[in-house]
Design a protein around this motif. Sequence first.
Motif, PDB file in Angstrom:
ATOM      1  N   LYS A  75      45.458  26.840  38.362  1.00 32.75           N
ATOM      2  CA  LYS A  75      45.946  27.642  39.470  1.00 32.75           C
ATOM      3  C   LYS A  75      47.277  28.244  39.060  1.00 32.75           C
ATOM      4  O   LYS A  75      48.203  27.517  38.688  1.00 32.75           O
ATOM      5  CB  LYS A  75      46.120  26.734  40.684  1.00 32.75           C
ATOM      6  N   VAL A  80      41.760  30.236  37.850  1.00 33.13           N
ATOM      7  CA  VAL A  80      41.024  30.646  36.652  1.00 33.13           C
ATOM      8  C   VAL A  80      40.225  29.462  36.132  1.00 33.13           C
ATOM      9  O   VAL A  80      40.792  28.398  35.853  1.00 33.13           O
ATOM     10  CB  VAL A  80      42.003  31.130  35.554  1.00 33.13           C
ATOM     11  N   THR A  81      38.902  29.624  36.027  1.00 31.54           N
ATOM     12  CA  THR A  81      38.060  28.572  35.465  1.00 31.54           C
ATOM     13  C   THR A  81      37.883  28.838  33.976  1.00 31.54           C
ATOM     14  O   THR A  81      37.387  29.893  33.572  1.00 31.54           O
ATOM     15  CB  THR A  81      36.690  28.542  36.170  1.00 31.54           C
ATOM     16  N   LEU A  82      38.320  27.869  33.156  1.00 27.26           N
ATOM     17  CA  LEU A  82      38.321  28.043  31.700  1.00 27.26           C
ATOM     18  C   LEU A  82      37.343  27.075  31.050  1.00 27.26           C
ATOM     19  O   LEU A  82      37.207  25.934  31.482  1.00 27.26           O
ATOM     20  CB  LEU A  82      39.715  27.733  31.150  1.00 27.26           C
ATOM     21  N   ASN A  83      36.680  27.530  29.989  1.00 26.33           N
ATOM     22  CA  ASN A  83      35.912  26.630  29.131  1.00 26.33           C
ATOM     23  C   ASN A  83      36.843  26.173  28.022  1.00 26.33           C
ATOM     24  O   ASN A  83      37.120  26.929  27.094  1.00 26.33           O
ATOM     25  CB  ASN A  83      34.702  27.345  28.554  1.00 26.33           C
ATOM     26  N   VAL A 101      47.123  27.498  27.747  1.00 24.39           N
ATOM     27  CA  VAL A 101      46.441  28.794  27.767  1.00 24.39           C
ATOM     28  C   VAL A 101      46.820  29.581  29.026  1.00 24.39           C
ATOM     29  O   VAL A 101      47.055  30.795  28.970  1.00 24.39           O
ATOM     30  CB  VAL A 101      44.906  28.593  27.666  1.00 24.39           C
ATOM     31  N   GLU A 125      50.108  31.170  28.580  1.00 24.11           N
ATOM     32  CA  GLU A 125      50.007  32.341  27.705  1.00 24.11           C
ATOM     33  C   GLU A 125      49.393  33.527  28.453  1.00 24.11           C
ATOM     34  O   GLU A 125      49.892  34.660  28.360  1.00 24.11           O
ATOM     35  CB  GLU A 125      49.142  31.958  26.505  1.00 24.11           C
ATOM     36  N   MET A 126      48.314  33.268  29.228  1.00 30.78           N
ATOM     37  CA  MET A 126      47.667  34.321  30.013  1.00 30.78           C
ATOM     38  C   MET A 126      48.644  34.926  31.013  1.00 30.78           C
ATOM     39  O   MET A 126      48.652  36.140  31.224  1.00 30.78           O
ATOM     40  CB  MET A 126      46.469  33.739  30.787  1.00 30.78           C
ATOM     41  N   ARG A 159      51.010  37.204  29.203  1.00 30.24           N
ATOM     42  CA  ARG A 159      50.392  38.402  28.640  1.00 30.24           C
ATOM     43  C   ARG A 159      49.856  39.352  29.702  1.00 30.24           C
ATOM     44  O   ARG A 159      49.794  40.564  29.476  1.00 30.24           O
ATOM     45  CB  ARG A 159      49.244  38.016  27.695  1.00 30.24           C
ATOM     46  N   LEU A 160      49.394  38.828  30.838  1.00 30.74           N
ATOM     47  CA  LEU A 160      48.706  39.702  31.791  1.00 30.74           C
ATOM     48  C   LEU A 160      49.115  39.546  33.258  1.00 30.74           C
ATOM     49  O   LEU A 160      49.326  40.537  33.958  1.00 30.74           O
ATOM     50  CB  LEU A 160      47.187  39.479  31.680  1.00 30.74           C
ATOM     51  N   LEU A 161      49.246  38.304  33.723  1.00 30.48           N
ATOM     52  CA  LEU A 161      49.275  38.102  35.175  1.00 30.48           C
ATOM     53  C   LEU A 161      50.657  38.189  35.818  1.00 30.48           C
ATOM     54  O   LEU A 161      50.769  38.461  37.004  1.00 30.48           O
ATOM     55  CB  LEU A 161      48.638  36.741  35.517  1.00 30.48           C
TER      56      LEU A 161
END
Lengths: 94, 94
Positions: B19, B58-61, B71, B74-75, B78-80
Amino acid sequence: MKVFKFYGFLIKLMKYAVKIEVCLKSGYSNPEGETTAHLLKELGYQVEKVNVGKVYTVTLNISSPAEAKAVAEEMSKRLLVNPIKDNYTISVVE
Amino acid sequence: MKVFKFYGFLIKLMKYAVKIEVCLKSGYSNPEGETTAHLLKELGYQVEKVNVGKVYTVTLNISSPAEAKAVAEEMSKRLLVNPIKDNYTISVVE
């Protein structure tokens, strides 16, 4: 006059912040989440899905955390949440 | 073939939901929050202020909760999240 002052002290209100998190129920179209998931996949992340919701941080003048939570519940039902399509969670922050 | 299968088992990916909560830093104009605060006051609540932000689930594998958190960090960068005007918090849900 003194008695009035005394009562004024007794019912002194504190500040509490409540966090109300509102997300779409599964099954409802969530285009912003889909776009975000798509972009994250393009950046190389193993994303399965993304759900985008709103979080309201409400600062209340109120006497106790328990009351703050009850008021937040009532505010959610009256204004912030659509019970047909939203899930929501409430937490008292401070 | 067996060895391959064995390794396949070892690096099995799990699903973790992270979250990411993104809110405007104080000082930035927050019209949706101001309107919400105004409406809640009209309904009779002792609201001081409301901050409206976004929450990405975000659901991550991925192989572990610690990695999921790294991760997500990092996301976000980079983006959010816009580091100039946003505060953000990350938590691993499951």
